[in-house]
Design an enzyme around this catalytic site. Sequence first.
Site, PDB file in Angstrom:
ATOM      1  N   GLU A  38      47.476  34.703  45.304  1.00 37.96           N
ATOM      2  CA  GLU A  38      47.379  33.695  46.343  1.00 37.96           C
ATOM      3  C   GLU A  38      46.561  32.538  45.754  1.00 37.96           C
ATOM      4  OE1 GLU A  38      45.676  35.089  50.029  1.00 37.96           O
ATOM      5  OE2 GLU A  38      45.624  33.053  50.825  1.00 37.96           O
ATOM      6  N   ARG A 265      42.204  49.170  42.275  1.00 37.26           N
ATOM      7  CA  ARG A 265      41.735  47.878  41.784  1.00 37.26           C
ATOM      8  C   ARG A 265      40.553  48.092  40.848  1.00 37.26           C
ATOM      9  NH1 ARG A 265      40.461  43.449  44.827  1.00 37.26           N
ATOM     10  NH2 ARG A 265      42.229  43.849  46.140  1.00 37.26           N
ATOM     11  N   LYS A 275      37.303  37.140  46.081  1.00 39.92           N
ATOM     12  CA  LYS A 275      37.420  35.686  45.924  1.00 39.92           C
ATOM     13  C   LYS A 275      36.574  34.951  46.953  1.00 39.92           C
ATOM     14  CE  LYS A 275      41.969  35.623  45.490  1.00 39.92           C
ATOM     15  NZ  LYS A 275      43.348  35.145  45.371  1.00 39.92           N
TER      16      LYS A 275
HETATM   17  P1  ATP Z   1      41.228  38.505  48.012  1.00 42.03           P
HETATM   18  O1  ATP Z   1      40.066  39.034  47.206  1.00 42.03           O
HETATM   19  O2  ATP Z   1      41.110  37.072  48.341  1.00 42.03           O
HETATM   20  O3  ATP Z   1      41.657  39.395  49.122  1.00 42.03           O
HETATM   21  P2  ATP Z   1      43.077  39.367  46.013  1.00 42.03           P
HETATM   22  O4  ATP Z   1      41.956  39.738  45.102  1.00 42.03           O
HETATM   23  O5  ATP Z   1      43.969  40.400  46.568  1.00 42.03           O
HETATM   24  O6  ATP Z   1      42.510  38.465  47.162  1.00 42.03           O
HETATM   25  P3  ATP Z   1      45.425  37.961  45.149  1.00 42.03           P
HETATM   26  O7  ATP Z   1      45.526  36.567  44.710  1.00 42.03           O
HETATM   27  O8  ATP Z   1      46.170  38.382  46.359  1.00 42.03           O
HETATM   28  O9  ATP Z   1      43.880  38.245  45.307  1.00 42.03           O
HETATM   29  O10 ATP Z   1      45.729  38.941  43.957  1.00 42.03           O
HETATM   30  C1  ATP Z   1      46.846  38.833  43.127  1.00 42.03           C
HETATM   31  C2  ATP Z   1      47.128  40.165  42.516  1.00 42.03           C
HETATM   32  O11 ATP Z   1      46.001  40.628  41.780  1.00 42.03           O
HETATM   33  C3  ATP Z   1      47.424  41.191  43.584  1.00 42.03           C
HETATM   34  O12 ATP Z   1      48.563  41.935  43.178  1.00 42.03           O
HETATM   35  C4  ATP Z   1      46.207  42.051  43.602  1.00 42.03           C
HETATM   36  O13 ATP Z   1      46.522  43.366  43.942  1.00 42.03           O
HETATM   37  C5  ATP Z   1      45.686  41.942  42.162  1.00 42.03           C
HETATM   38  N1  ATP Z   1      44.252  42.132  42.126  1.00 42.03           N
HETATM   39  C6  ATP Z   1      43.332  41.442  42.817  1.00 42.03           C
HETATM   40  N2  ATP Z   1      42.090  41.930  42.584  1.00 42.03           N
HETATM   41  C7  ATP Z   1      42.244  42.949  41.711  1.00 42.03           C
HETATM   42  C8  ATP Z   1      41.338  43.870  41.081  1.00 42.03           C
HETATM   43  N3  ATP Z   1      40.020  43.830  41.307  1.00 42.03           N
HETATM   44  N4  ATP Z   1      41.855  44.790  40.240  1.00 42.03           N
HETATM   45  C9  ATP Z   1      43.172  44.839  40.005  1.00 42.03           C
HETATM   46  N5  ATP Z   1      44.072  44.012  40.571  1.00 42.03           N
HETATM   47  C10 ATP Z   1      43.629  43.084  41.416  1.00 42.03           C
HETATM   48 MG    MG Z   2      45.603  39.555  48.135  1.00 40.31          MG
END
Ligand code: ATP
Ligand code: MG
Length: 560
Positions: A38, A265, A275
């Site tokens: 996002e 994650r 974020k």
């Molecule tokens: P937010 O923290 O704002 O909820 P998010 O971390 O899910 O958002 P996105 O931009 O939706 O952020 O993430 C893009 C991709 O990265 C998604 O497929 C998400 O699952 C993956 N992702 C995000 N954080 C992690 C993490 N800590 N470890 C592994 N994958 C991650």
């Molecule tokens: Mg997300």
Amino acid sequence: MDTPENEKRSLNFIESIIEEDLRKNKNEGRIHLRFPPEPNGYLHIGHAKSICLNFGLAESYNGMCNLRFDDTNPEKEDVEYVDSIKEDINWLGFKWNDQPHFASDYFNQLYDWAVKLIKDGKAYVDDQPQELIREQRGIPTQAGVESPGRKRSVEDNIKLFEGMKNGEYPDGSMVLRAKVDMSSPNMHLRDPIMYRILHQEHHRTGDKWNIYPMYDWAHGQSDFIEGITHSVCTLEFEVHRPLYNWFLDQIAENKYRPRQIEFARLNLSYTVMSKRKLLELVKSEYVNGWDDPRMPTISGLRRRGYTAGSIRAFAERIGVAKRDNLIDVGLLEFSVREHLNSIAPRVFGVLNPVKVVITNYPEGKLEDMELINNPEDADAGSRKVPFTREIFIERDDFMEDAPKKFFRMAPGREVRLKGAYIIKCEDFAKDADGNITEIYCTYDPDTKSGSDSSGKKVKGTLHWVSATHCLNAEVRLYDRLFSDEEPAGHKDSDFKEFLNPDSLKVLLNCKLEPSLKDAQIGDKFQFQRLGYFCVDKDSTPENMVFNRTVPLRDGWGKRK
Ligand code: ATP
Ligand code: MG
């Protein structure tokens, strides 16, 4: 790429799923993944893990990986984030298939499908207050209350939904909901919201839309449109999977379905990764921007001196888990130290200088000492470092009253200057406050490195720079941004309470060997005995600025 032969491992569970699908020739053997950020912030090391996983799987199975911006939430999104995300993925060394995709490219299609769901009796407009809708959802062990909207005619629902699209109703006054099951134990199936009203400019579609799709409605359908075969996401979406599949069953006319697979994650110790929290650190100026070298963002790590290869190696090393866990941030530091050890040229830099005068070395004399650039890399060659009567050494390499075990410089004792001579400390001077201002030594001309005929043995070897030929530089030393292992893991305290007040230390009077004069932004070096450093983007020829990426050793380093 970075995995040596002896580190070859067995398949992780996602690879096993893919190989099974290939054996069955599912989707005609196509392997198509996607990375769906996002654009509401800069990418962090957790995203890097996901990028390495998705693009890496596509590479190993001769498949493809799309970059898709999940831009369904215009309030928080910005093109600045779109650009930074592309830059970070490229820098990590991955190429997306085709052009970047955007969920907003599918808004028309999603709208048409929503109309189809209404016509099929599978979606309805709910104009009850949001509070009430939430209440009616109920609790998992008890059925929820059905909304009156469920009974409204298809024609009326279509008319209301069109009105929502055309901007006839204020924000929050109604939503489109899927008609699934208000008594399902899975709360996500209790008539989830598909669209909300939002009179808000979108960075790509402008003011065309007054309604925006929710994540669950946009995501699986976008996967479907792009022909994704394996939709890899993090564990919190496991409970969304039945809804993901339900939506696809409503719109798909053939057998093809993308398959959602969840993994744990990445959580790192001493780090926050949400974020929202990272944005707060930036907005409230606890750090100097998204690329502050203390941030766990990819741009922060890059500026700090991390290499893309070290981040890929880290992602490979931690593997893919099905259960949430906390990875030691030391493992990330180990990865960069290991990579820089093999590629970074060695140089002399003195961070906290004190002057040494070699009293028996002729004034004005200059010798070029030959020093090896990298003992780990035979092709790296050597360089010349000027040696003169006055040099700088590290202040804490001298002790006035040194214990026996102190093998560095002390009155009456001998040490070797690396690549030069053995010198003996004869005397020193102090200022009124008792600070050492100068140290006086003599050198033994028979002890020149490479042609030492003295037979002398000394225990200590120091780095040094010529006081007449050195460069001045600013050096920024970083410590962990948080002093708590899980800063976001305390129910009763805000994560900012655990900010480490000493996470940045700026040294303005550092002395570097002159070969660093032409170093460019991003260049990486090992300052011998001190750690790995890189040229910061703030650096200019007049005012050079270096970041310390990592010190030389810690618990991990010693295990080697
Ligand atoms: P937010 O923290 O704002 O909820 P998010 O971390 O899910 O958002 P996105 O931009 O939706 O952020 O993430 C893009 C991709 O990265 C998604 O497929 C998400 O699952 C993956 N992702 C995000 N954080 C992690 C993490 N800590 N470890 C592994 N994958 C991650
Ligand atoms: Mg997300």
